[in-house]
Design a protein around this motif. Sequence first.
Motif, mmCIF file in Angstrom:
data_model
loop_
_atom_site.group_PDB
_atom_site.id
_atom_site.type_symbol
_atom_site.label_atom_id
_atom_site.label_comp_id
_atom_site.label_asym_id
_atom_site.label_seq_id
_atom_site.Cartn_x
_atom_site.Cartn_y
_atom_site.Cartn_z
ATOM 1 N N PHE A 1 78.683 -86.690 45.805
ATOM 2 C CA PHE A 1 77.533 -85.905 44.630
ATOM 3 C C PHE A 1 76.232 -87.511 45.075
ATOM 4 C CE2 PHE A 1 75.497 -86.264 40.891
ATOM 5 C CZ PHE A 1 75.445 -84.310 40.779
ATOM 6 N N ALA A 2 76.334 -88.219 45.125
ATOM 7 C CA ALA A 2 75.154 -89.436 45.809
ATOM 8 C C ALA A 2 74.932 -89.029 47.403
ATOM 9 C CB ALA A 2 76.118 -90.823 45.370
ATOM 10 N N LEU B 1 79.127 -98.945 46.530
ATOM 11 C CA LEU B 1 78.984 -97.718 46.593
ATOM 12 C C LEU B 1 77.548 -97.449 48.066
ATOM 13 C CD1 LEU B 1 79.431 -94.442 46.208
ATOM 14 C CD2 LEU B 1 77.723 -94.988 44.278
ATOM 15 N N GLU B 2 76.707 -98.484 47.956
ATOM 16 C CA GLU B 2 75.549 -98.417 48.445
ATOM 17 C C GLU B 2 75.751 -98.201 50.101
ATOM 18 O OE1 GLU B 2 72.151 -99.659 50.680
ATOM 19 O OE2 GLU B 2 73.674 -100.995 49.695
ATOM 20 N N ALA B 3 76.276 -99.488 50.236
ATOM 21 C CA ALA B 3 77.237 -99.948 51.189
ATOM 22 C C ALA B 3 77.893 -98.920 52.198
ATOM 23 C CB ALA B 3 77.823 -101.120 51.384
ATOM 24 N N THR B 4 78.428 -98.015 51.815
ATOM 25 C CA THR B 4 79.332 -96.776 52.038
ATOM 26 C C THR B 4 78.108 -96.073 52.211
ATOM 27 O OG1 THR B 4 81.469 -97.943 50.777
ATOM 28 C CG2 THR B 4 81.188 -95.200 51.976
ATOM 29 N N LEU B 5 77.236 -95.476 51.117
ATOM 30 C CA LEU B 5 76.240 -94.344 51.451
ATOM 31 C C LEU B 5 75.983 -95.169 53.603
ATOM 32 C CD1 LEU B 5 75.452 -93.171 47.764
ATOM 33 C CD2 LEU B 5 76.744 -92.109 50.180
ATOM 34 N N SER B 6 75.122 -96.150 53.158
ATOM 35 C CA SER B 6 74.126 -96.377 54.012
ATOM 36 C C SER B 6 75.059 -96.448 54.992
ATOM 37 C CB SER B 6 73.284 -97.857 53.847
ATOM 38 O OG SER B 6 72.915 -97.560 52.890
ATOM 39 N N PHE B 7 76.320 -97.254 55.128
ATOM 40 C CA PHE B 7 77.253 -96.502 56.715
ATOM 41 C C PHE B 7 77.287 -95.483 56.574
ATOM 42 C CE2 PHE B 7 81.161 -97.077 59.120
ATOM 43 C CZ PHE B 7 81.259 -98.108 59.699
ATOM 44 N N ILE B 8 77.520 -94.517 56.241
ATOM 45 C CA ILE B 8 77.774 -93.173 56.724
ATOM 46 C C ILE B 8 76.614 -92.238 56.492
ATOM 47 C CG2 ILE B 8 80.066 -92.691 55.419
ATOM 48 C CD1 ILE B 8 78.916 -91.236 53.544
ATOM 49 N N GLY B 9 75.308 -92.626 56.941
ATOM 50 C CA GLY B 9 73.793 -92.270 56.663
ATOM 51 C C GLY B 9 73.297 -91.451 55.625
ATOM 52 N N ALA B 10 73.793 -91.678 54.848
ATOM 53 C CA ALA B 10 73.604 -91.438 53.725
ATOM 54 C C ALA B 10 72.867 -92.171 52.872
ATOM 55 C CB ALA B 10 75.036 -90.687 52.998
ATOM 56 N N GLY B 11 72.597 -93.361 52.640
ATOM 57 C CA GLY B 11 72.031 -94.131 52.356
ATOM 58 C C GLY B 11 69.893 -93.967 52.609
ATOM 59 N N LEU B 12 69.821 -95.041 52.632
ATOM 60 C CA LEU B 12 68.131 -95.082 52.698
ATOM 61 C C LEU B 12 68.024 -94.950 54.396
ATOM 62 C CD1 LEU B 12 66.808 -98.871 50.721
ATOM 63 C CD2 LEU B 12 66.863 -95.555 49.965
ATOM 64 N N SER B 13 66.721 -94.875 54.259
ATOM 65 C CA SER B 13 66.114 -94.485 55.441
ATOM 66 C C SER B 13 66.079 -95.736 56.905
ATOM 67 C CB SER B 13 64.758 -93.935 55.832
ATOM 68 O OG SER B 13 63.833 -95.370 55.302
ATOM 69 N N ALA C 1 68.697 -94.314 44.184
ATOM 70 C CA ALA C 1 69.609 -95.207 42.443
ATOM 71 C C ALA C 1 70.051 -94.237 41.924
ATOM 72 C CB ALA C 1 68.401 -96.367 41.686
ATOM 73 N N LEU C 2 69.031 -93.079 41.569
ATOM 74 C CA LEU C 2 69.382 -91.963 40.148
ATOM 75 C C LEU C 2 70.650 -91.492 40.751
ATOM 76 C CD1 LEU C 2 65.925 -90.355 39.538
ATOM 77 C CD2 LEU C 2 67.832 -92.071 37.972
ATOM 78 N N ALA C 3 70.761 -91.318 41.958
ATOM 79 C CA ALA C 3 71.954 -89.976 42.493
ATOM 80 C C ALA C 3 73.090 -90.622 41.885
ATOM 81 C CB ALA C 3 71.430 -89.600 43.704
ATOM 82 N N MET C 4 73.025 -92.725 42.469
ATOM 83 C CA MET C 4 74.496 -93.638 42.963
ATOM 84 C C MET C 4 74.795 -93.563 40.565
ATOM 85 S SD MET C 4 73.074 -95.985 45.441
ATOM 86 C CE MET C 4 74.236 -97.177 44.708
ATOM 87 N N SER C 5 73.743 -93.075 40.193
ATOM 88 C CA SER C 5 73.804 -93.765 38.402
ATOM 89 C C SER C 5 74.930 -92.586 38.090
ATOM 90 C CB SER C 5 72.951 -94.265 37.967
ATOM 91 O OG SER C 5 71.655 -93.101 37.807
ATOM 92 N N THR C 6 74.764 -91.251 38.813
ATOM 93 C CA THR C 6 76.084 -90.540 37.871
ATOM 94 C C THR C 6 77.461 -90.438 38.057
ATOM 95 O OG1 THR C 6 75.697 -89.780 40.535
ATOM 96 C CG2 THR C 6 73.916 -88.651 38.550
#
Length: 198
Positions: free
Chosen positions: A80-81, A164-176, A96-101
Amino acid sequence: EESLQGFSINHLLGTDQLGRDYLSRCIVGGRNSLLISLAVTLASILIGFLIGVLSLASKLVDEILMRLMDALKGIPALLFASLLSVTIGRSPIILALAMSTAFIPQCARLVRSEGKKQIKSLHYLAGLAMGHDERFYRFPITFRHSIPVLVNQIPFIFSSSIILEATLSFIGAGLSEDIPTLGGVIQSSRDLLMTKPH
């Protein structure tokens, strides 16, 4: 050329493909990851508290909000995030809002449970007998007794959101990529593990 340098006095952890110092990127990335995790923790607790208090308004509102929380909890947090951050945008606020869900349903249910327990308590009934308006009396009672419960959730939400943030950034779905995070630093250097292990 300063790209892919090893350990040195000038670059204690070496440099990446673009010649950027890894130690500096780790420090800035750690700061960014911690700030995002802090924002996720605050957003989860505040929004969860509001939803939990609103669910005490009536049985219909409670049923609607809790079914929404069930649906939100049924969606994997990572999926979802990543969908929200990729489709809406990759800014820190959106992330941050996406992760807070992932944590809002849990906070909302805790506040709702505590509120329902307090509504049946003797001190709540005594307050109503003293003339307090039931519609407005629920909020301070729920607020006062939900704070300790929500404070206990802060370490769990904070640590889970860092992962969760580290995982999202690792797969390329985090911050730019121009904004360093811990997961982004790992992701940018994983292809060099065999050729440049440092």
